[in-house]
Design a protein around this motif. Sequence first.
Motif, PDB file in Angstrom:
ATOM      1  N   SER A 241     -29.758  67.228  39.588  1.00 58.35           N
ATOM      2  CA  SER A 241     -28.511  67.271  38.820  1.00 58.35           C
ATOM      3  C   SER A 241     -27.314  67.506  39.729  1.00 58.35           C
ATOM      4  CB  SER A 241     -28.592  68.369  37.754  1.00 58.35           C
ATOM      5  OG  SER A 241     -29.670  68.139  36.868  1.00 58.35           O
ATOM      6  N   ALA A 245     -24.280  64.905  40.452  1.00 57.99           N
ATOM      7  CA  ALA A 245     -22.903  65.352  40.230  1.00 57.99           C
ATOM      8  C   ALA A 245     -22.041  65.150  41.470  1.00 57.99           C
ATOM      9  CB  ALA A 245     -22.901  66.826  39.814  1.00 57.99           C
ATOM     10  N   SER A 248     -21.490  61.126  41.822  1.00 60.20           N
ATOM     11  CA  SER A 248     -20.736  60.446  40.757  1.00 60.20           C
ATOM     12  C   SER A 248     -19.271  60.213  41.113  1.00 60.20           C
ATOM     13  CB  SER A 248     -20.854  61.241  39.460  1.00 60.20           C
ATOM     14  OG  SER A 248     -22.195  61.282  39.019  1.00 60.20           O
TER      15      SER A 248
END
Length: 357
Positions: A241, A245, A248
């Motif tokens: 995750s 993040a 992105s």
Amino acid sequence: MPTGPVISSCASHMASHEPEVKSSTSIIPCFLFVELVLMAGTVILSYHFEYTDTFPVHSQGFFCYDTTLSKPYPGPESTSRAPPRLLYPLITVLPILTILIGEISSVLIYPRWRNRERVITCGDCCFFNPLLRRVVRILGLFSFGLFSTVIFAGAVQTVTGNQTPHFLSVCRPNYTALGCVSHIQYVSSPYACTGDPELVTEARKAFPSKPAALGAYAAVYTMMYVTLVLQVKGSRLVKPSLCLALLSPSWLLGLLRVAEYRNHWRDVFAGTITGSAIAVFLVTCVLNNFGSTESKTEEDELPLQESNEAIPPVLHPALTREKAPKMHPQMSLDPPPCLVPVTPDVLIPSNCMTSQV
């Protein structure tokens, strides 16, 4: 009672957890006269590529009425949805904060993980803590790679001189004077543009995309740090995750550059490959994956050492021979007595062996 081996084992156990001290006389001269000089040269060179016209951009020709270069002018970089005042702080501050938080958390949660490193002394006054040395090494190399990415992207832009999708909008060529009658006619004159020279020069710096290269470098460097250094127990989704993040914003930046007609997709792709390659090279070849392999092996060895130290000392062979008869009494060679019924009311003990047919 032999207390010497026990005391020595306890002393060695305590010494193994204390940070070792190493003396070095070359760390400060190497830092001042080699690393700082290289860092200063990188900063100066990147400044010349970014803000001066020291290196002239190659004037590449174009085809008349080329639709891939005729997109509308999106305005200066300050009017973008990702302006430099937002892009550059995000590229620099986010990785630095992530690395600082990760290093401090590692020291607080796993103190033995850092105590295995040595405290380097230079003379009688200078002591370099392992945490300070590690943070300076990781962040210093991150800064070096950031300026190296600017230099590499700027050098390729200067040599190639590829145009942006809005090149003809700022070039404003006089097609009549140039004699353009078809789309396959190629214009190679360096004086074909009649627009603002500064905008024309900036419009020739498209390949590779410098913002995409910087964003990819910062994202990949930080993602590799999170993957290789941070340890999260009890969950398998925390690291993926965090990595997604971090990646992105880089992907969104590349899509935004294409959507605003500031770069072609191939420019963004080349910039992403450039920044990612520099980050992977620095982490794997220079930092050796942030030293995560050595730290993991040391953590694996610590429980084994503690378990080995918990084993009681082996007795002397002479003592073992003396205590062996007491611990394991010798068994007689004669068979044990058994009870054979002679009469229903009398049991006579005798040495015998019975068998069943």
